[in-house]
Every structure is written in C-alpha cells, then in structure tokens.
Scaffold this active site. Sequence first.
Site, PDB file in Angstrom:
ATOM      1  N   SER A  94       6.177  -9.098  13.766  1.00 58.56           N
ATOM      2  CA  SER A  94       6.694  -7.997  12.949  1.00 58.56           C
ATOM      3  C   SER A  94       8.173  -7.769  13.267  1.00 58.56           C
ATOM      4  CB  SER A  94       5.843  -6.738  13.165  1.00 58.56           C
ATOM      5  OG  SER A  94       6.065  -5.797  12.142  1.00 58.56           O
ATOM      6  N   ASP A 122      -1.192  -9.613   4.298  1.00 59.34           N
ATOM      7  CA  ASP A 122      -0.376  -8.627   5.004  1.00 59.34           C
ATOM      8  C   ASP A 122       0.234  -7.646   4.006  1.00 59.34           C
ATOM      9  OD1 ASP A 122       1.416  -7.204   6.644  1.00 59.34           O
ATOM     10  OD2 ASP A 122       1.804  -8.966   7.883  1.00 59.34           O
ATOM     11  N   HIS A 154      -1.871  -7.349   8.732  1.00 65.58           N
ATOM     12  CA  HIS A 154      -0.791  -7.206   9.719  1.00 65.58           C
ATOM     13  C   HIS A 154      -1.378  -7.236  11.129  1.00 65.58           C
ATOM     14  CE1 HIS A 154       3.413  -6.665  10.386  1.00 65.58           C
ATOM     15  NE2 HIS A 154       3.232  -5.618  11.164  1.00 65.58           N
TER      16      HIS A 154
END
Length: 434
Positions: free
Chosen positions: A295, A384, A413
């Site tokens: 991320s 995601d 995610h």
Amino acid sequence: MKKLSLIMLLCVFSLTVLAQVRGENIEVLVTLDRDGWNYNVGETAVFNVSVLRSGSLLKNAKVSYKMGAEMYEDIEKSDVVLKDGTMTLKGSMKKPGFYRLTVNAEVDGKKYEGMATAAYSPEKLLPQTDCPKDFDEFWEKALGDARASVPLNATRRLLPERCTEEVNVYEVSYQNIRNDSRTYGILCVPTKPGKYPAVYKVPGAGCRPYEGDLGWAARGVIVFEIGIHGVPVTNPRSFYTYLQAGPLNCYWNFNINNRDEAYYKRVVVEAVRGIDYIATLPEWDGNNLGVMGSSQGGWLTIVCAALDKRVSCYAPVHAALCDHTASLKGIACGWPHYFYYDKSPVNTKLSKYAKEIETVRYYDGVNFAKRITVPGWFSFGYNDDVVPPTTCYATYNIVSAPKELHPYPKTKHFWYQEQYDAWIAWLSKQMGVK
C-alpha cells in the site's frame, strides 16, 4: 483434587481460546467464467453469483449490485430476488481496464458482500499522470540538502526482552530532513559475527508499533523497518490509535497544495535516509539490499528503488499513491484518491485544484517507477477496492527494468499466505538467502 480441577479448568480455557469466531455462515460468491479473470478488449465476461447458507444455495435471497469500470460503475440495481440463490450477469469493456461486479446480500438484517473483477487487456494500460520537468532536480536537491545539513546522529537501544540467541533487536532513530526531526524503527541483526544482506521494510498508511522480524533475521538477514511519523515505535498500541484519530488524521492531505511543505516530502526523505543508516551498519554486506512494503509502503518501496542506487531489488505489493490524476480523465486513480470525490466538471476542477495537481505529480509513484533500474517483484489483487488494480498494472507496465508480475485476482486490500510466502521467497532468492 485441587490439581485435577485446575487442570480441567485450564483445558476448558484452552478449548475456549481455540474456538474463536472464524468466517461467516452466509457467503456471497462471485466468480468469472475464465481462469485468471483475464479478457481481451471486446470480449464478454460472465459473472456467476451464488448466495450460500452453510454451503447450500439460499433460495429467495435478496441482493443489490453495481457493475462497470472500477470506481466508475454505471449499472446499479437493488432488491433483486434470486429464487434459487443464483444469478448470472455479463459485462465487457471497449478499452483496457478492470470491470468490477460487487454484490450485496441482506440476510436476517445483516449485509454480506461478494466481488469479482475482470481484467481487460491490462498489459496495455498506461498511466495518465504527467511528470514535472524538474522532477529529478527537485528530489536531488531535497536529499542533497538533508544530507549536507542534517547528520544522521543515529541512536540504537537494545531491547533485551525481544532478543533471542540468534537475533539482537534494537529500537533505532536517526535525523531525517531537519535537525531534531527523527525517524524511529526496529532493527534486527543476527548475533553471529559476519556480513549479511539487508531487507528494508517501509510502512503502509497509518500509525502503529513495530515488533521486528526475528524469523527472517534468524536466517541471516538484517531487517530494518521504520515508522514515518517521528514518534518511537515501541509505545502501547493505544498511543498510535490516538495519533491516527487525532493529530495524524488524514495526514496524506497535509499541505498537499505545496510541493515543498507537503507531508510526504519528509516521508520520502526519511525513507531514503533509512538506506543511509543501513549503509553505516558494519554487519551489512554492502551489496544486497532489498526493499519491501504494501500500500503506502508499496509506493515507498518504488520510491526507494528509484532514488537510491544501493537498492539491489525491490518488491511492492498493491502500491498506493500511483496515477493520482487519472480520475480527471474518468479512470481509476491511486489511493488516497485526491481528485475522485469531487464530481465537478473537469475543466472547473483543473483550475480549482491547480496547485494540488502540480504538487502530487512530484509524489506520484508512476514518476518514480519510470526511473528504476533494478529487478522488481509486483503483486496485487484485482478485487482491491482501496488501491485500484488499474493503477497497479499501469505502474508495473511503465517500469523498463527487469520485473516480475504476480497478481492474485481474488484478493482485496490484503494478501494470502501463499502470496506473502512468494514475496519473501523472491527477495530471499535475489539476496542469496537460504
């Protein structure tokens, strides 16, 4: 009898601990008719939907759904009754991208979600962001000024309660972009004398404590992981919860209209100066340095690989902060989706957010990715809904250095254990770690 009673009590307690809540009895399964979920532009993707209770189809299940290009779904329906618990829908795209179906079922007053995302010729996706002409000069000056005027003045504090026979664990700090502005992290070093490769872990968004990676370090690796908010990383978790909800709430927006004052300027500098710190370690072999993160950390992984030639390999997972301005063209944009939520016309938006648009180009992962020259390993999920696969794939496509792509379509995610194992295995192989 007292001992027997105590033993029985402990057994009951152990069974209670093991019998934790896991998963949900109601499932909304959304699958596609093709392995890998990959299609060519113009082909039709068939989505198969099933609502299950205890593994069996739930008759007369009521669902709502939306479908279309990710982040821009244009078909939406509600209160659809599935008589036999199943439904089939179709979608297609006329240009490269990702087409997503999200289904929500309400059962006994509770909502359940399922999702599948079809990739359409993703190997042809290209980023939409522009690169400032002085991008390289800007970052060379930022790093050069910090290194010239701000010594690391590093500290190292042994954490004996975390050490093992094989690994010493330290809390470390060093100065970054200005005097008295410090970065804190956890350093794990093998106790056996020698020279070792190093892994540098850069953080995802948020604020949290760190424990150290003793398992990897025990295999003969220096592992260094940092926080980015200028606070020690060994406080109770409640301390970081307070920061995240209070002073650091939405820190990614701080000074986003000024490239020199943006919050992420210090973050970039301190991330690269973490490599400066690794280079001071007498235990480092001087050659093997891998960077990894997910991320926000995936973005920082790309940043470090682009800005510091001492990085020998890098592995970002669902990298955020890539292709910020794609939403100005109606295309999925990277987290934190700076310009996505304002639906005003594009021409109005361009003038309204001119300073912000100029600023984020200096911090766009795409513009860093173009400058990487070492091998990389990329992974992300098609489902995601935080970091769009559109931006991940476009960023991967723009990299000209040796690279590997390992998507896990069903993941959102997060990552699967197999995905994490492959991540670690690739970095270990690159650095010669058994």
